[in-house]
Design a protein around this motif. Sequence first.
Motif, PDB file in Angstrom:
ATOM      1  N   LEU A  47      -3.946   5.075   5.461  1.00 54.77           N
ATOM      2  CA  LEU A  47      -4.213   4.995   4.288  1.00 54.77           C
ATOM      3  C   LEU A  47      -5.449   4.378   3.742  1.00 54.77           C
ATOM      4  O   LEU A  47      -6.078   4.445   2.769  1.00 54.77           O
ATOM      5  CB  LEU A  47      -3.159   3.850   3.595  1.00 54.77           C
ATOM      6  N   ARG A  51      -3.370  13.783   1.877  1.00 50.68           N
ATOM      7  CA  ARG A  51      -3.418  12.692   3.010  1.00 50.68           C
ATOM      8  C   ARG A  51      -2.093  12.684   3.782  1.00 50.68           C
ATOM      9  O   ARG A  51      -2.235  12.318   4.904  1.00 50.68           O
ATOM     10  CB  ARG A  51      -3.415  11.275   1.879  1.00 50.68           C
ATOM     11  N   TYR A  56      -9.762  13.231   6.143  1.00 50.03           N
ATOM     12  CA  TYR A  56      -8.971  12.134   6.278  1.00 50.03           C
ATOM     13  C   TYR A  56      -8.649  11.906   7.775  1.00 50.03           C
ATOM     14  O   TYR A  56      -8.308  10.735   8.326  1.00 50.03           O
ATOM     15  CB  TYR A  56      -7.347  12.685   5.482  1.00 50.03           C
ATOM     16  N   GLU A  76       0.929  -1.133   0.079  1.00 47.53           N
ATOM     17  CA  GLU A  76       0.007  -0.070  -0.099  1.00 47.53           C
ATOM     18  C   GLU A  76       0.834   1.146   0.071  1.00 47.53           C
ATOM     19  O   GLU A  76       0.380   2.244  -0.775  1.00 47.53           O
ATOM     20  CB  GLU A  76      -0.784  -0.037   1.313  1.00 47.53           C
ATOM     21  N   PHE A  77       2.011   1.308   1.045  1.00 49.70           N
ATOM     22  CA  PHE A  77       2.708   2.507   1.079  1.00 49.70           C
ATOM     23  C   PHE A  77       3.550   2.658  -0.367  1.00 49.70           C
ATOM     24  O   PHE A  77       3.669   3.835  -0.818  1.00 49.70           O
ATOM     25  CB  PHE A  77       3.680   2.242   2.004  1.00 49.70           C
ATOM     26  N   GLN A 109       2.618   1.582  -3.290  1.00 48.51           N
ATOM     27  CA  GLN A 109       1.452   2.331  -4.499  1.00 48.51           C
ATOM     28  C   GLN A 109       1.229   3.989  -4.069  1.00 48.51           C
ATOM     29  O   GLN A 109       1.353   4.648  -5.044  1.00 48.51           O
ATOM     30  CB  GLN A 109       0.313   1.409  -4.291  1.00 48.51           C
ATOM     31  N   PHE A 110       1.046   4.005  -2.795  1.00 46.40           N
ATOM     32  CA  PHE A 110       0.961   5.416  -2.423  1.00 46.40           C
ATOM     33  C   PHE A 110       2.214   6.348  -2.782  1.00 46.40           C
ATOM     34  O   PHE A 110       2.056   7.611  -3.545  1.00 46.40           O
ATOM     35  CB  PHE A 110       0.848   5.388  -0.741  1.00 46.40           C
ATOM     36  N   ASN A 119       2.282   6.856  -6.517  1.00 43.02           N
ATOM     37  CA  ASN A 119       1.257   7.841  -7.257  1.00 43.02           C
ATOM     38  C   ASN A 119       1.576   9.045  -6.808  1.00 43.02           C
ATOM     39  O   ASN A 119       1.230  10.270  -7.582  1.00 43.02           O
ATOM     40  CB  ASN A 119      -0.322   7.247  -6.498  1.00 43.02           C
ATOM     41  N   ALA A 120       2.101   9.359  -5.469  1.00 39.70           N
ATOM     42  CA  ALA A 120       2.462  10.827  -5.354  1.00 39.70           C
ATOM     43  C   ALA A 120       3.597  11.573  -6.169  1.00 39.70           C
ATOM     44  O   ALA A 120       3.484  12.536  -6.590  1.00 39.70           O
ATOM     45  CB  ALA A 120       2.791  10.924  -3.781  1.00 39.70           C
ATOM     46  N   CYS A 169      -2.568  12.570  -2.662  1.00 40.66           N
ATOM     47  CA  CYS A 169      -1.717  11.778  -1.617  1.00 40.66           C
ATOM     48  C   CYS A 169      -1.053  12.946  -0.887  1.00 40.66           C
ATOM     49  O   CYS A 169      -0.585  12.657   0.399  1.00 40.66           O
ATOM     50  CB  CYS A 169      -0.475  11.275  -2.429  1.00 40.66           C
TER      51      CYS A 169
END
Length: 500
Positions: A500, A404, A489, A325-326, A328-329, A332-333, A401
């Motif tokens: 996340l 968040r 958030y 998850e991190f 991908q995060f 994306n960022a 991102c």
Amino acid sequence: MNINKSQLKSLSKDIKAVQYPHMLDFPIKVLQIGEGNFLRGFFDWMIHECNKQGHFMGSIAVTQPRPAGKRKIEEMKRQDGLYTLMLRGLHQGEEVEQTEIISVFSKVIDPYEEWVDFLALSENPELEFVVSNTTEAGLKYQPIPLEEGKPIESFPGKLTAFLYHRYLHFNGDAKKGLIMLPCELLERNGDSLKQCVLKHSRDWDLPKPFMEWVDRDNLFLNSLVDRIVTGFPANESEKLFTAWGYKDTLLNTAEPYHLWAIEGDPCIDQRLPLQQSGLNVRWVKDLTPYQMRKVRILNGSHTLMAPLGILSGMEEVKQAIDHPEFNQFLNNAIEKEIIPSLPFDQKEMMLYGESVLERFKNPFVHHLLADISLNSISKFKVRLLPTLEEYHKAQGRLPECIVRGFSALIRFYKVHEVKGSYMGKSFAGKVYVVKDDIKTIEFFKEQWLRYDQGEIPLRQLIEAILSNQYLWGKDLSDIPNLGNELCQYLERMIDKNHPL
């Protein structure tokens, strides 16, 4: 054959593993002020590479900027200026591990005990360059007297005395000016160093012709360095020494990636042949694109992941990058928010972004999120806030991102004081320490306390944070919808204990 630790000899010119002992006899062309890991894993390795290819044919005189460096200087003398460098990490998806003994230090001087010898180096007609890394704190002006025969602790002061001695020795010869290459992580580091030297010159009432010589015949080049140097691998050292058959107290480790962008005429590469030796060195007219991409992509990613990772119970960058998850995060960022907000060639920025993510995966680098989280508010202001604002201006909406990550930053500063330290708790209840200036931490502590006691709702807490111009240098509550999205958030984080 097993070799007993006590039987191992220390690294010296007599050790058979030394491949290039003759390079220590090259004439001194560089004065290096800085004995630490970074320059030994960066610049000194570069000079070693140039010499191996027969391009530079010069050696280095090294000295420490502060008295505290005495122990390492003594170790260098004991080891004849030699040390081992290991380059370890990933390069284009492949694991790289290279080990070599670096042979560049032909003279090692402690200026606090050998001040006369230090100044005498300035009389060397073959000297061309001064390279430094004294940390940002070392590249600052400090009023200090000039006293005959007395060592100067300040780096700019030390350099001023050195240049004045050279000026006098060569009678102000225009051809005997030097090229200064500061590697301190400070914008316009060359300009800053020159200003300090000229201010010391005025303070000490040095002759006007000397100051004109400094200004006209010496170059102070701004530069940007980029390489992670991880230093002495204490947990592995004995095993490595046994395998090599010698001890090395100066053993150093670094990642394969390196970049040195220098604001200077490319013709200087004829004198300092870094580029022609195949090194990733760029002689550029303007450092701005290199500084901005490093701050926004590399440093910005670090600042984005640190609060999120710590709140999730992680300790190192690699843990975050290995988490699906991190990962991908962060991807994306970088790809969808940070890079599109930069006013440079997008393809080149994407290549740099890919190299950053590969560097984060280095199995040999143990980069602590706690270290990255130091002064996170000021870091967010410089590294991520410009992306948020420019993305919003161009796209008409907020970068998901970054927002968040902003909300996680606010949650990260939910602290209470314990014996002078400010402690927070992760989502799982793990305690962490927040380090920042007292005024900043006290503000967050007070706002979160008021929220916990029911004095203010979450939205009011966020408004207070966004409108605090001490934190951001401006009122962020004017950014449309930012307060609403942060509130959403943070509510999820408080309810679900997950960033996340």
